[in-house]
Write a protein that holds these residues in place. Structure first.
Motif, PDB file in Angstrom:
ATOM      1  N   PRO A 138      33.548   2.491-108.475  1.00 12.69           N
ATOM      2  CA  PRO A 138      33.654   3.578-107.394  1.00 12.69           C
ATOM      3  C   PRO A 138      35.007   4.044-106.991  1.00 12.69           C
ATOM      4  N   THR A 139      35.259   5.202-107.159  1.00 10.56           N
ATOM      5  CA  THR A 139      36.576   5.611-107.023  1.00 10.56           C
ATOM      6  C   THR A 139      36.774   6.733-105.816  1.00 10.56           C
ATOM      7  N   PRO A 140      37.596   6.525-104.863  1.00  9.73           N
ATOM      8  CA  PRO A 140      37.662   7.538-104.227  1.00  9.73           C
ATOM      9  C   PRO A 140      38.448   8.732-104.784  1.00  9.73           C
ATOM     10  N   ASP A 141      38.247  10.060-103.902  1.00 15.60           N
ATOM     11  CA  ASP A 141      39.010  10.930-104.419  1.00 15.60           C
ATOM     12  C   ASP A 141      40.442  11.147-103.774  1.00 15.60           C
ATOM     13  N   PHE A 142      41.478  10.619-104.833  1.00 17.00           N
ATOM     14  CA  PHE A 142      42.467  10.307-104.182  1.00 17.00           C
ATOM     15  C   PHE A 142      43.448  11.823-103.901  1.00 17.00           C
ATOM     16  N   SER A 143      42.811  13.041-104.269  1.00 14.59           N
ATOM     17  CA  SER A 143      43.682  14.141-103.741  1.00 14.59           C
ATOM     18  C   SER A 143      43.286  14.520-102.481  1.00 14.59           C
ATOM     19  N   MET A 144      42.260  13.603-101.936  1.00 18.39           N
ATOM     20  CA  MET A 144      41.549  14.224-100.576  1.00 18.39           C
ATOM     21  C   MET A 144      42.408  13.708 -99.365  1.00 18.39           C
ATOM     22  N   PRO A 145      43.019  12.159 -99.448  1.00 21.05           N
ATOM     23  CA  PRO A 145      43.112  11.719 -98.174  1.00 21.05           C
ATOM     24  C   PRO A 145      43.582  12.496 -97.156  1.00 21.05           C
ATOM     25  N   TYR A 146      44.607  13.219 -97.421  1.00 27.40           N
ATOM     26  CA  TYR A 146      45.275  14.239 -96.439  1.00 27.40           C
ATOM     27  C   TYR A 146      44.246  14.989 -95.737  1.00 27.40           C
ATOM     28  N   ASN A 147      43.255  15.700 -96.403  1.00 24.56           N
ATOM     29  CA  ASN A 147      42.483  16.350 -95.774  1.00 24.56           C
ATOM     30  C   ASN A 147      41.416  15.588 -94.981  1.00 24.56           C
ATOM     31  N   VAL A 148      41.062  14.485 -95.599  1.00 27.13           N
ATOM     32  CA  VAL A 148      39.976  13.418 -94.866  1.00 27.13           C
ATOM     33  C   VAL A 148      40.795  13.147 -93.487  1.00 27.13           C
ATOM     34  N   ILE A 149      41.940  12.866 -93.592  1.00 30.44           N
ATOM     35  CA  ILE A 149      42.573  12.234 -92.352  1.00 30.44           C
ATOM     36  C   ILE A 149      42.558  13.213 -91.479  1.00 30.44           C
ATOM     37  N   CYS A 150      42.943  14.548 -91.710  1.00 35.42           N
ATOM     38  CA  CYS A 150      43.103  15.562 -90.923  1.00 35.42           C
ATOM     39  C   CYS A 150      41.929  15.834 -90.280  1.00 35.42           C
ATOM     40  N   LEU A 151      40.777  15.945 -91.225  1.00 35.01           N
ATOM     41  CA  LEU A 151      39.288  16.300 -90.577  1.00 35.01           C
ATOM     42  C   LEU A 151      38.808  15.079 -89.788  1.00 35.01           C
ATOM     43  N   THR A 152      39.063  13.929 -90.204  1.00 41.17           N
ATOM     44  CA  THR A 152      38.299  12.874 -89.280  1.00 41.17           C
ATOM     45  C   THR A 152      39.261  12.868 -87.932  1.00 41.17           C
TER      46      THR A 152
END
Lengths: 644, 591
Positions: free
Chosen positions: A585-599
């Motif tokens: 299971p692999t996280p979407d590594f292009s997303m962390p920035y979006n995820v961090i902003c959103l969370t």
């Protein structure tokens, strides 16, 4: 001091002259004793079967050896050793080290060509006695230093690009798994085996230009039964054994060049001139290996010597559809021809496997040779045409040897290999899965036991209670199981089993696993490629197809003698399965920035107020009374009247 | 949230929401539909672009020369197929072997739960033949698949020819880094299902298959080829897979990029893309294309052999050759070159395709709508349900709502759902014995009978309801039902947007405004309406009677898809949507 030494040497000279006769006698014994084969009866205690290839032309052989030792004599004086045996050798030259090279070519049934190079350097020395060895002649110094520094008893390293297709190609002379494989037996004097192993892998990484430094505790195991010493010695305590594979290692020219530099002649002369990377890496399979082990020097095993075997196996794909005339030549395969043997080699030969074609019906070899040789190879008696490169006549008038095989017909089926195996991952989804290992026993009537070794990285969490072994639809209980559970981020799973394979059957070993969720720094740079699980190793004594070989005096080539046999009727065989590529299971590594902003936004804005809303009760607060009212209230309070 | 923590303003907001509830709901509905229709408008969509670096910048040169020979092989295959009366296994094995592949076969058999009248099959027995081209110096860890279904009749022979031609050509190339598996599967989807289950050693549908002998490691991508004529005018890309799963958008981009490069007409949903987006016809063309994709995705069935790969996380698509009356013709060599180019790019992949979108709609092959753009359309529809629930909650706030009284209709309607799910297949034999119908009809008619019987339930179950007849009783029931529907549709839309959206489009207005006096639509109507809309979109309008027949066959296909491939639409509708809707039906007959 000098005078003292002079008198000492004078004394020794006298002793030497006395000893000359004795030594000459003992040398004869050595030469004849080479034919002796030792065998031990245990599957796990693998021993050495050592044949000398010297018997063919003893006269030539002896002469050459004498020449070599003269060279050594000149340099021997510089060595400041006082051991009597050295002095004996300096006055009475004896072959202290020896180099042999050979090439075996086997036309395969699939139409491919299998070429196997073996280079053997033997050196009678002792690395272990106080690191005194400083003069090297044929033996590569870099490896000698490794042996003495890390107290290595046996070292086996292989680099392989591609997978050996057992079902198409039969058995290789020396099996190896895809990627890099390293297994080392240390001397029992080593106290910190893990530390030594770590250092050793880093040093080897430098020597072979490979990523062996990625070997750490998470991919190292100590097999209890599968990898026994191949050289002499009876220490089988697996605390001194380390085994690791790197299935992802890519092998290319940068690994070939340091490997070639270990050869006495480099790639300047002898068979090694054929090893040009542009052709070797334009093949279906490429494997190179280095094996170091101690072997007996004489039949009484009074002295031991170190054996360095460098092997290189390559399979060329000669598939040319639509063309009736198939042919290959040394030039076509390697884009070189041979002009000389390595001058340092005591023996330099080319063998061509003509077993499948004794009458010359299927293919013809030119130039023709009348030298034939027979050998037991992997339970099968094979016939070879032999070309001796140390003889000028081999090269003919053109002074170059370009072997040529022309196929006449491509009929005939290959015997199915008696043992082969495959492995795959079953199931779908990224949570669980199942590893299936299939082992085929194609022997029509005999069953035989195999040792299965599985080393699985910790991030596949094996459910060992789901382990099943079935053959022919029935439960097959392994007679020996050695299981070492993994520790997260520390060590892999190790599973070893002794399974009896019934005749003509498929045995299936399944075990379920759960895919672990890694920490985000533990993912590789290409996590969506998947993670590799190294090959399973299946070691076995396989019953031989041919009848027992009674003619033990016949000379045997080197390549027939690597894995010793318990008895002639069965032979040792090691089979590697394909490595596995497993997606985790692999996280979407292009997303962390979006995820961090959103969370962060959600937590900051939403959570606090929602929590307020849910936990507090709200009431309407009275607007604060005016100053007059407050004063009035104070007065009323003093009067004891309720406030307004 | 400060707005809500101030009791005055909260009260004002709530009164606004309750007072204007109906108008707000109507506005939300209109906005949702408008948003959705706006998705097909080109300025609002994004152009497709290649995200995967390994496929983007590298250049490959296509040199496949042997299109004519491939067609010859196809004709030979067709002759042998006719002679063998099915899959010519021996001939295929020999041909593949002579092309230098490692060839294996797999036998499979499957008894359908009831006869499939569309394809006329009941007991299915067949053999898959596949050849593996081993990549030199590769350790058997990765593979690509090229498949061609061997269908009965004269269909698809050219596809097998091109497949064998490509196999021969690929064998002589040196650049392969992944094994390539050439698969000819019999009985299209059933054969493919058997092969995939054998390859991954799973058994989700109870099929019998012989275990596979040769494997190539983890499959990275797959293409399925369907060609039925020597020349084609355009190539159609089919993406919709099982349960509405879609392959990574990069696969579609790859196909589009090579069609542009080689100069082949390419379509999706059988529709060419047009440049006149600003005209009404251009816009309606885009809407048609997108709606077709939505309908196909909502159906949850695999629309090509590729659809079954998606379950195993293998990116796959079907390429269909279409021969219409257009002037522009493409020969087999060009198709071979296109596939060669695609495979060489896939061969360059270092990781699985993961860079681009997995959730998207395509109004044309060069434009796409990502999940971020289409989700608001659904969100607006789902908002209606939440607003209605809020309204009901406030209305019920003062008297204690008897929530437990809802339990009885919930249980009863779900039991009806279970009956709808299980009875049709189990009762087919009894039905066939007692009525003059075939098995298939029996199944479909049983389904319809159970469905309608469920509609009669409210009349009979009223006696069991405690809060019967009271005003609050139906309000509590409706509150629960509305929230249930909101959660159900929300989850469905996350998994399969199209299905969720279509269900929301039809059920939400009914659910929102149902009272004991108003009549309503049903999921069955949704299906019927969808069938007609789909035919309309495909420009094949049907008469009512044909439509009805189609409707019946769609029901039977839905049940079959569930039994054969594990499609989830039928259980979803039978076990969840239908019971939920029965709750609303209960409200309708409250008095």
């Amino acid at each position: 001091m000098a005078a003292h030494r002079c008198s000492l040497s004078a004394l020794l000279l006298i002793i030497c002259s006395l000893l000359v006769f004795i030594v000459a006698d003992s040398e004869k014994a050595t030469l004849t004793g080479d034919h002796h084969a030792t065998a031990v009866d245990n599957l796990q205690t693998v021993t050495e079967t050592e044949e000398g290839a010297a018997a063919e032309e003893p006269a030539v052989e002896e002469e050459r050896r004498w020449e070599e030792t003269v060279v050594e004599e000149a340099t021997a004086d510089k060595e400041d050793t006082s051991a009597p045996e050295t002095v004996v050798q300096s006055s009475v030259p004896q072959p202290k080290d020896d180099f042999q090279e050979e090439l075996v070519i086997r036309p395969l049934h699939s139409g491919d060509i299998y070429a196997s190079f073996q280079f053997r350097t033997l050196w009678e020395t002792d690395f272990m006695r106080g690191n005194k060895v400083s003069h090297y002649r044929l033996f590569p110094k870099s490896l000698g230093q490794v042996i003495s520094k890390f107290s290595v008893r046996e070292l086996h390293i292989s680099f392989t690009q591609g997978y050996w297709r057992t079902m198409q190609w039969g058995q290789p002379f020396l099996p190896s798994p895809p990627g890099a494989e390293l297994w080392v037996w240390f001397q029992d004097s080593v106290t910190d085996v893990d530390g030594t192993w770590k250092e050793l892998t880093n040093v080897l990484s430098g020597i072979f230009c490979a990523s062996l430094n990625f070997i750490d505790s998470t991919n190292t195991v100590q097999p209890s039964a599968s990898f026994k010493p191949l050289g002499i010695g009876n220490v089988t305590d697996h605390r001194f054994l380390r085994y690791a594979t790197l299935p992802r290692e890519i092998v290319c020219t940068e690994n070939l060049t340091p490997w070639k530099k270990l050869l006495p002649c480099g790639s300047k002369a002898g068979l090694a001139v054929l090893l040009k990377s542009e052709k070797l890496f334009h093949s279906s399979f490429h494997s190179q290996a280095v094996h170091i082990r101690p072997v007996c020097q004489d039949w009484q095993c009074k002295t031991t010597s170190w054996e360095l075997r460098q092997t290189l196996n390559v399979v060329f794909d000669l598939h040319t559809p639509g063309q009736g005339k198939l042919e290959w030549s040394l030039f076509k395969m390697f884009s070189r021809t041979l002009t000389e043997a390595c001058p340092l080699a005591s023996s330099s030969k080319i063998y061509i496997d003509i077993t499948d074609d004794p009458q010359g019906e299927q293919f013809e070899v030119s130039p023709a040779t009348h030298l034939l040789s027979q050998a037991m190879v992997l339970g099968d008696r094979r016939t070879f045409s032999v070309y001796d490169l140390t003889q000028q006549i081999t090269f003919g008038t053109v002074r170059s040897l370009n072997l040529l095989i022309r196929w006449k017909s491509s009929e005939g089926d290959m015997l199915r290999p008696l043992l082969h195996a495959e492995r795959y991952v079953a199931g779908y989804g990224l949570q669980t899965g199942e590893i299936h290992t299939l082992m085929y026993n194609n022997h029509p009537y005999r069953s035989f036991p195999v040792l299965l070794l599985d080393s699985v990285p910790w991030y596949l969490r094996l459910y060992i209670h789901t382990l099943t072994v079935t053959s022919k639809g029935k439960d097959n209980k392994p007679s020996y199981i050695h299981y070492q559970p993994s520790k997260d981020r520390v060590r892999p799973h190790l599973l070893e089993m002794l399974v009896q394979l019934p005749p003509n059957s498929v045995t299936e070993v399944t075990v379920q696993f759960e895919r672990a969720l890694l920490k985000w720094t533990e993912y590789t740079p290409d996590p969506n490629h998947g993670f590799y699980v190294g090959s399973s190793v299946i070691s076995s004594l396989v019953p031989s197809i041919v009848a027992m070989d009674t003619n033990s005096t016949r000379e045997q080539p080197l390549f027939s003698s690597f894995f010793p046999c318990k008895e002639e009727s069965s032979y040792f065989m090691r089979v590697y399965t394909e490595p596995l590529l497993v997606n985790l299971p692999t996280p979407d590594f292009s997303m962390p920035y979006n995820v961090i902003c959103l969370t962060c936004t959600v937590v900051a804005v939403g959570y606090g107020s929602l929590y307020n809303l849910l936990t507090r009760s709200f009431q309407i607060e009275e607007p604060s009374p005016g100053l007059a009212k407050r004063i009035a209230n104070i007065i009323r309070k003093m009067r004891g009247v309720p406030p307004l | 949230m400060g707005l809500l923590s101030d009791p005055n303003r909260r009260r004002a907001l709530i009164s606004l929401l309750t007072r204007l509830n109906a108008p707000i709901c109507v506005v939300c509905y209109m906005a949702g539909v408008a948003w959705f229709m706006g998705l097909a408008f080109e300025p609002f969509t994004l152009r497709t672009y290649m995200s995967e670096n390994a496929m983007g910048s590298t250049m490959v040169e296509e040199r496949f020369p042997a299109g004519e020979r491939a067609l010859g092989t196809g004709r030979e295959f067709s002759a042998h197929k006719k002679k063998a009366g099915g899959m010519p296994v021996d001939w295929l094995v020999k041909t593949m072997q002579s092309r230098g592949l490692e060839v294996f076969t797999q036998r499979f058999s499957r008894r359908l739960p009831f006869p499939d009248e569309d394809k006329e099959r009941y007991m299915v027995k067949g053999t898959n033949v596949y050849g593996i081209l081993r990549a030199p110096r590769a350790p058997r860890t990765e593979a690509l698949v090229l498949s061609a279904p061997c269908s009965p009749g004269d269909d698809n022979n050219q596809a097998v020819g091109v497949l064998l031609g490509l196999a021969q050509y690929f064998r002589n190339q040196v650049f392969w880094a992944k094994d390539i598996i050439f698969l000819v599967n019999e009985h299209d989807l059933i054969g493919m299902q058997a092969w995939l289950e054998g390859y991954h050693h799973t058994n989700t549908t109870g099929m019998d298959w012989s275990p596979l002998q040769g494997r190539g490691g983890s499959i990275q991508a797959a293409l399925s080829l369907e060609l039925s004529s020597d020349v084609v005018t355009s190539l159609d890309l089919v993406l919709e897979g099982l349960n509405g799963q879609l392959p990574n958008l990069d696969l579609a981009n790859l196909f589009y990029a090579f069609c542009q490069k080689i100069g082949v007409l390419c379509t999706t949903q059988g529709k060419l893309q047009r440049n006149d987006w600003d005209s009404v016809s251009g816009y309606s063309h885009a809407v048609q294309t997108m709606m077709l994709m939505v309908m196909k995705q909502a159906s949850g069935r695999p629309w090509g052999d590729h659809g079954l790969f998606l379950r195993y996380h293998i990116e796959a698509a079907t390429i269909k050759g279409i021969n219409s009356f257009r002037q522009y013709k493409t020969d087999a060599t060009t198709i071979g070159r296109l596939l060669e180019g695609m495979y060489r790019k896939l061969n360059n992949l270092l990781e699985r395709l993961h860079q681009s979108y997995f959730f998207y709609l395509m109004p044309s092959l060069s434009h796409f709508v990502s999940i971020g753009y289409y989700m608001p359309a659904f969100g607006l529809l789902a908002l209606i349900l939440l607003l209605r629930a809020l309204d009901l909650w406030i209305q019920l706030a003062t008297p204690p709502p008897g929530v437990l009284s809802v339990l009885t209709p919930l249980v009863i309607s779900h039991l009806t759902g279970v009956a709808l799910y299980t009875l049709p297949i189990h009762f087919q034999e009894i039905a066939v014995e007692h009525f003059p119908v075939s098995e298939t009809e029996a199944v479909v008619l049983t389904a319809i009978a159970v469905y309608t019987a469920g509609l009669a339930l409210p009349h009979n179950t009223h006696r069991l309801l405690t809060g019967r007849g009271t005003e609050n009783g139906w309000k509590v029931l409706k509150l629960v039902a509305v929230l249930y529907l909101a959660v159900l549709l929300g989850c469905t839309a996350l998994i399969n947007f199209s299905l969720g959206f279509i269900l929301a489009l039809t059920l939400v207005p009914v659910a929102a405004f149902v009272t004991p006096d108003l009549c309503s639509a049903t999921p069955a109507c949704t299906l019927l309406f969808s069938v007609f809309l789909f035919q309309e979109l495909q420009e094949m309008p049907v008469s009512f009677l044909d439509g009805w027949m189609l409707y019946l066959s769609v029901i039977s296909q839905g049940i079959l898809d569930h039994a054969l491939y594990g499609s989830l639409v039928y259980p979803l509708v039978a076990l969840l949507v239908y019971p939920c809707w029965l709750l609303f039906w209960n409200i309708l007959f409250w008095k």
